[in-house]
Write a protein that holds these residues in place. Structure first.
Motif, PDB file in Angstrom:
ATOM      1  N   ARG A 105       0.833   4.268  -2.625  1.00  0.00           N
ATOM      2  CA  ARG A 105       0.700   5.865  -2.293  1.00  0.00           C
ATOM      3  C   ARG A 105       1.930   6.710  -2.511  1.00  0.00           C
TER       4      ARG A 105
ATOM      5  N   SER B  86      -5.977   9.225  -3.329  1.00  0.00           N
ATOM      6  CA  SER B  86      -5.931   8.583  -2.104  1.00  0.00           C
ATOM      7  C   SER B  86      -7.265   7.778  -1.544  1.00  0.00           C
TER       8      SER B  86
ATOM      9  N   GLU C 270       2.127  10.486  -3.996  1.00  0.00           N
ATOM     10  CA  GLU C 270       2.700  11.581  -3.211  1.00  0.00           C
ATOM     11  C   GLU C 270       3.702  12.137  -4.132  1.00  0.00           C
TER      12      GLU C 270
ATOM     13  N   THR D 150      -7.792   3.887  -1.700  1.00  0.00           N
ATOM     14  CA  THR D 150      -8.561   3.011  -0.316  1.00  0.00           C
ATOM     15  C   THR D 150      -9.614   2.031  -0.762  1.00  0.00           C
TER      16      THR D 150
ATOM     17  N   GLU E 185       0.838  -1.194  -0.103  1.00  0.00           N
ATOM     18  CA  GLU E 185       0.033   0.116  -0.089  1.00  0.00           C
ATOM     19  C   GLU E 185       0.981   1.223  -0.007  1.00  0.00           C
TER      20      GLU E 185
END
Length: 759
Positions: free
Chosen positions: A528, A546, A532, A550, A524
């Motif tokens: 991410r 984001s 970012e 999820t 995960e």
């Protein structure tokens, strides 16, 4: 001989021109009276055109010029009553034709000419005229017949109708079911009492105020009748202008009127003083002009339209717009409902008449059009049967500013719950829990209408959702999850190419990360980092992506159609795809045997050679700096590949190269469903010939008086109410919205007409 004939013709014309005017008699249908004006022209948008009946002539060099005015209503028979007509004050009690009438407010006697100078005062109650014996019926039980005509008059009523009118006077006069013709006869008396004595002291301030209150009461009781509502409101305006000091504090009680007297005075006074025209006065200007007609949303959602207009006006013009006084001077005329009264010209100050200016209106009309567009969906929803402004579905269709202003407990409760979900559960919740905040039963399936409802609910609370069908190109399901985030996308968010590329990378990455049923923290984290470290993404982009990640990590993967699209890739693109899949799998520093098996399944599903999974892992790790070590779990005989952090950093760079390629794979992932559109090749589909003929005539303009539509229906042998209902039911079937708006006058929603035409 020719000279003699010519002389006779001239003599006849002279006698006609100098003779006493006589009213013409003509029976009419049982409808409420219209405005009586000397010029026989239509004087407002919401009244029917008609005029007092008389013949006038002017002589110039022994030649006569005639102006003929038409009239409706039967001529009264002579009466034996020689008693002079008088006003019966409020507290006076009389017995008339066997009825005990406990209060006054009417003219009584046998001789009282109308203020026009000819004919009998229409409100005069004459006890010598025969009336049926007392019945004391009230409301809709009161008898009516053709004698209660276009301009009703007590003198021309039948015996039965006179008895019914006396029954009305003997009652408390509060039954809203009373035939409106009787109410108009009663109202005519007030018009005469005030207008006849406007320049003298015969009516005290106390009586003047009492009459004002009685007419205001009548306006409220019989408000359902558009004609009476308009006439009584205009009369109340006249009274405030005649005695402004007495009624200044009551101006707010007067209902709105079209082309109203008080509006013109307010507008003229404001501009003469050099004050700006504010939002309320600007909207009244639009409502009181012949240059523009407010459309269906403005009429059906009047309160919401006014609030939204105020907001949009302030955004454009701040506190108001300045208008220079024009040279045209203000002239005001009151046109009575009674055909026994000429128009009343009001003597006011030397004020300009800015209501005739077009330039200010050209600034206001675009704002009205914008507000109309913003309220169109809300208006159409309320136009459907069995709907209410209090329903959550209606509230969600309001513009954001109005929904927030409504301070809905639904929105407040949802926002509080959503913030708790975001704080305590990273925004992850079920669609069922989300839906519970609508207060409606959970549907078996979520179609576009239901999805839009939830999307709008979140937007009203400034909460974002993932997936959002508008940006993430996929939708949530009734039995699935959804992710909330704050702040949301906002009103003006638009997804960029960079947004889509990252979203597609996350889609495939989540598919790999969830292969073994467990999402490792490092897997995960690697995904991410894609979000970012992309400097092309805005903060809103990153929040949205984001939340989307999820949701993907907590929802079953949908790989439908991927294999066919991967077959279209070239060798270089396929290598990128493999590297990306393996990079995500290696994000936690290792790939165990179970994970390798899952990657093999993914390879096979995507049309790739699953036998190459192990070699692809070796190739990826050995072609970069660092090393890959292999450990063997002797108990389970599983190979485990381990990566150091330096290699992981190299693989992260590869993911950015793969983003553009991934778009070709997932570009048509889950296309948003489109709402079914009713396509009509011609507007006559589904209507019978007669109703179709009426419809074709009605759509030639946006607004009709009820009298005009009544005439159209009469020619086609249709009942007006039934015809409107039939056409609207047909429109509902086609586009789920009415096409005709019956508000006394008949309005045609031309936008709905275009939908029905299929344009």
């Amino acid at each position: 001989m020719e000279f003699i004939i010519g002389a006779i013709v001239i003599f006849v014309l002279y006698k006609l021109g100098s003779g006493k005017p006589k009213p013409k008699a003509k029976a009419s249908s049982n409808t409420s009276p219209s405005v009586s004006i000397t010029s026989n022209s239509i004087n407002s948008k919401n009244t029917r055109s008609s005029a007092s009946s008389k013949v006038e002539s002017t002589r110039d060099d022994d030649f006569a010029t005639f102006r003929v005015y038409t009239s409706y209503g039967a001529e009264a028979e002579k009466t034996s009553n020689t008693q002079k007509g008088r006003w019966v004050s409020e507290g006076e009690q009389l017995t008339v034709n066997g009825r005990q009438i406990p209060r006054g407010f009417y003219y009584f006697g046998g001789v009282l000419n109308a203020l026009t100078g000819y004919g009998i005062e229409p409100s005069l109650v004459d006890e010598k005229r025969p009336a049926l014996t007392k019945s004391f019926k009230t409301g809709s039980d009161l008898y009516t017949d053709e004698s209660l005509g276009y301009w009703p008059s007590y003198a021309t009523l039948s015996k039965a109708c006179r008895g019914a009118y006396l029954d009305f006077l003997a009652s408390d006069r509060t039954d809203s079911g009373t035939p409106i013709g009787y109410v108009f006869i009663y109202f005519y008396g007030f018009e005469r009492r005030i207008i006849e004595n406007r320049s003298n002291n015969s009516v005290s301030d106390e009586e003047f105020l009492t009459i004002f209150n009685e007419v205001l009461r009548l306006n409220r009781v019989f408000n359902a009748n558009r004609s009476f509502r308009g006439y009584s409101a205009s009369f109340l305006e006249l009274m405030t202008l005649l005695r402004p000091a007495l009624l200044e504090h009551r101006a707010a009680d007067i209902p709105e009127t079209n082309n109203g007297l008080s509006f013109k005075v307010r507008l003229a006074t404001t501009i003469a003083k050099g004050q700006p025209v504010n939002a309320d006065l600007a909207l009244d200007w639009l409502k009181n002009t012949f240059e523009y007609t407010l459309k269906t949303p403005a009429r059906r959602c009047e309160a919401e339209f006014r609030k939204l207009f105020q907001i949009r006006f302030k955004e454009k013009f701040g506190d108001g717009i300045l208008v220079k006084p024009n040279k045209t001077k203000l002239t005001l005329s009151y046109h009575a409902a009674s055909n026994g009264i000429h128009r009343v010209d009001l003597n006011l100050e030397d004020l300009p008449d800015p209501s005739v200016l077009k330039a200010p209106l050209n600034k206001l009309i675009p704002i009205a059009e914008q507000c109309t567009d913003e309220l169109n969906s809300y208006s159409r929803y309320l136009g459907k049967a069995d709907t209410s402004k209090d329903e959550i579905a209606a509230l969600m269709l309001l513009p954001k500013e109005l929904a927030n202003e409504a301070d809905s407990p639904v929105i407040g409760s949802f926002k509080q719950w959503a913030e708790q979900i975001i704080t305590n559960h990273k925004g992850l919740t079920t669609v069922q829990d989300f839906w519970s905040h609508t207060g409606m039963p959970m549907p078996k399936a979520l179609n576009k209408k239901e999805i839009d409802l939830l999307t709008n609910l979140a937007a009203k609370a400034e909460i974002g959702i993932a997936p959002d069908q508008r940006f993430h190109l996929t939708k949530f399901k009734a039995d699935g999850n959804i992710v909330l985030f704050s702040p949301g996308h906002g009103e003006f968010f638009e997804s960029s190419p960079a947004f889509h590329q990252v979203m597609l990378a996350l889609r495939l990455g989540a598919m790999v990360a969830t292969i073994d049923g467990v999402v490792a923290a490092d897997e995960e984290k690697a995904l991410r980092r894609i979000i970012e470290h992309d400097d092309k993404l805005s903060p809103t982009d990153k929040n949205s992506l984001s939340a989307y990640l999820t949701w993907r990590l907590n929802s079953p993967a949908n790989t439908a159609g991927l294999s066919a699209r991967i077959e279209q890739l070239n060798e270089t693109q396929i290598e990128f795809l493999k590297r990306f899949i393996v990079s995500i799998a290696l994000a936690d520093g290792k790939v165990d045997a179970d994970e390798i098996k899952q990657i093999e399944k993914l390879y096979a599903f995507l049309g790739l050679d699953k036998s190459l999974v192990t070699s692809d892992i070796h190739h990826l790790t050995t072609t970069t700096k660092g090393s890959l070590s292999t450990q063997q779990d002797t108990g389970k005989t599983k190979d485990v590949f381990l990566l150091d952090e330096e290699i992981l950093a190299m693989h992260e760079n590869d993911t950015s190269d793969a983003k553009s390629m991934l778009e070709s794979i997932f570009a048509v992932d889950d296309e948003p469903e489109s709402e079914p559109i009713a396509v009509v090749n011609s507007v006559n589909s589904g209507l019978d010939t007669t109703h179709q003929a009426l419809f074709e005539q009605l759509i030639t303009k946006a607004a009709w008086t009820r009298h005009e539509v009544h005439e159209l229906c009469s020619k086609l042998k249709l009942m007006i109410d039934g015809a409107i209902e039939t056409i609207n039911e047909w429109a509902y079937e086609k586009v789920e919205a009415p096409v005709l708006d019956d508000d006394g006058d008949i309005y045609v929603d031309l936008e709905i007409v275009e939908e029905l035409r299929g344009k």
